[in-house]
Design a protein around this motif. Sequence first.
Motif, PDB file in Angstrom:
ATOM      1  N   GLN A  93       0.835  -1.189   0.003  1.00  0.00           N
ATOM      2  CA  GLN A  93       0.030   0.033  -0.031  1.00  0.00           C
ATOM      3  C   GLN A  93       0.812   1.325   0.125  1.00  0.00           C
ATOM      4  O   GLN A  93       1.997   1.198   0.087  1.00  0.00           O
ATOM      5  CB  GLN A  93      -0.975   0.151   1.236  1.00  0.00           C
ATOM      6  N   ILE A  94       0.235   2.404  -0.299  1.00  0.00           N
ATOM      7  CA  ILE A  94       0.887   3.687  -0.210  1.00  0.00           C
ATOM      8  C   ILE A  94       1.389   3.833   1.119  1.00  0.00           C
ATOM      9  O   ILE A  94       0.770   3.527   2.130  1.00  0.00           O
ATOM     10  CB  ILE A  94      -0.365   4.900  -0.598  1.00  0.00           C
ATOM     11  N   LYS A  95       2.624   4.646   1.249  1.00  0.00           N
ATOM     12  CA  LYS A  95       3.373   4.628   2.503  1.00  0.00           C
ATOM     13  C   LYS A  95       2.571   5.730   3.569  1.00  0.00           C
ATOM     14  O   LYS A  95       1.960   6.441   2.925  1.00  0.00           O
ATOM     15  CB  LYS A  95       4.854   5.037   2.368  1.00  0.00           C
ATOM     16  N   ASN A  96       3.076   5.773   4.696  1.00  0.00           N
ATOM     17  CA  ASN A  96       2.645   6.708   5.654  1.00  0.00           C
ATOM     18  C   ASN A  96       3.082   8.057   5.083  1.00  0.00           C
ATOM     19  O   ASN A  96       4.254   8.419   4.997  1.00  0.00           O
ATOM     20  CB  ASN A  96       3.155   6.581   6.997  1.00  0.00           C
TER      21      ASN A  96
ATOM     22  N   THR B 259       3.719  11.663  -1.814  1.00  0.00           N
ATOM     23  CA  THR B 259       4.063  13.146  -2.294  1.00  0.00           C
ATOM     24  C   THR B 259       5.453  13.162  -2.362  1.00  0.00           C
ATOM     25  O   THR B 259       6.142  13.745  -3.196  1.00  0.00           O
ATOM     26  CB  THR B 259       3.387  14.063  -1.487  1.00  0.00           C
ATOM     27  N   PHE B 260       6.245  12.849  -1.357  1.00  0.00           N
ATOM     28  CA  PHE B 260       7.427  12.734  -1.076  1.00  0.00           C
ATOM     29  C   PHE B 260       8.393  11.583  -1.198  1.00  0.00           C
ATOM     30  O   PHE B 260       9.457  11.760  -1.022  1.00  0.00           O
ATOM     31  CB  PHE B 260       7.637  13.463   0.272  1.00  0.00           C
ATOM     32  N   THR B 261       7.878  10.457  -1.552  1.00  0.00           N
ATOM     33  CA  THR B 261       8.945   9.305  -1.762  1.00  0.00           C
ATOM     34  C   THR B 261       8.077   8.447  -2.631  1.00  0.00           C
ATOM     35  O   THR B 261       6.731   8.613  -3.013  1.00  0.00           O
ATOM     36  CB  THR B 261       8.732   8.635  -0.242  1.00  0.00           C
ATOM     37  N   ASP B 262       8.763   7.582  -3.083  1.00  0.00           N
ATOM     38  CA  ASP B 262       8.398   6.537  -4.215  1.00  0.00           C
ATOM     39  C   ASP B 262       7.293   5.683  -3.501  1.00  0.00           C
ATOM     40  O   ASP B 262       7.480   5.086  -2.661  1.00  0.00           O
ATOM     41  CB  ASP B 262       9.482   5.811  -4.803  1.00  0.00           C
ATOM     42  N   SER B 263       6.200   5.391  -4.475  1.00  0.00           N
ATOM     43  CA  SER B 263       5.407   4.351  -4.110  1.00  0.00           C
ATOM     44  C   SER B 263       4.526   3.854  -5.246  1.00  0.00           C
ATOM     45  O   SER B 263       4.625   4.625  -6.325  1.00  0.00           O
ATOM     46  CB  SER B 263       4.429   5.034  -2.873  1.00  0.00           C
TER      47      SER B 263
END
Length: 333
Positions: A169-172, A275-279
């Motif tokens: 899933q998408i990260k925190n 927004t700020f990391t790969d996912s």
Amino acid sequence: MKTLRLAAMAAVLAATGASACPAFADEKKEPVTGAFNFTIENDMVNGTDRNYTNGAALQYTDTLNRVPWSVRAAAAPFIDPSADIRVTYQLGQNLYTPQDIERKIPDPNDRPYGAWLYGAVGVLADTEDTVTSLQLSLGMVGPAALGEPVQSFVHSVIDTREPRGWDSQIKNEPALLLTFEKKWNERLLGAPYGYQIDAAPYVGGALGNVFTHVNGGMMLRFGEDLPQGDYGPPRIQPSTPGSGYFEPADDFGWYLFAGIEGRLVGRNIFLDGNTFTDSPSVDKKVMVGDFTYGIVFNVGRARVSLTQVVRTPEFSGDDDFSTFGSLGVTYAF
């Protein structure tokens, strides 16, 4: 003599506390101070389990014009100073999944798993003809939003497919969302046998790392003695929020409704990824539309709404319309 009889009657009425106009006294209603609303949206009613698969929100709408100074100051540039204002408080969760939830490694071309847990505070500024909604939501996207345990528990209770891909899933990520919407209420030509038709066109938008879009649409209502201050059933973001507050009916009332909405999407974290990391992510579609229809029942201080939603495809490679149902229960006190 006639004067003496009238004076005596007035004295008796005063002594017993009776009113000389009982009919008007009977019509007086107790003031409504607030309302609780619970809304749940799920695609299970349509036999599917994909895309926007579940949403739940609990909302409290406070007493009329009891507005904290900080909320009033923040909302002042966006609302009519002469409007009646109610503050709303909300707690909600949205869940998103790909089509095949039994795959341990999800299809990279399908929507990623994602969940959003949030709290929100907002204002409803109601004039005779319009209602303006402004809401700030703060929360979390990712495992901290508890999407996996909630969906796994529900699926175990109803004995259906086990979702196996939540590890991807998408990260925190902290989630912030500011939404604005303005609706106009216009009474259209009356229908036969005393029924009424009205229309509520609206425009709005969302700004944040969860959703960024502009939207517009219209809601039509058909019924007998359409309740004022009710601009359609409550819905969960990013859909138009509807009305979490309503004026209670004297007895039983109902209306049918149908609406259409278009959104020009700049960002959707559940498609674009973090927004700020790969996912995981997919290529979103910029134009998304909803068609909504259903029925609302008013019984005294309670309101129940049943809604069906048809949503156009939201990302490239998805050619199917998604559908889900919504149940809203409101109690005014």
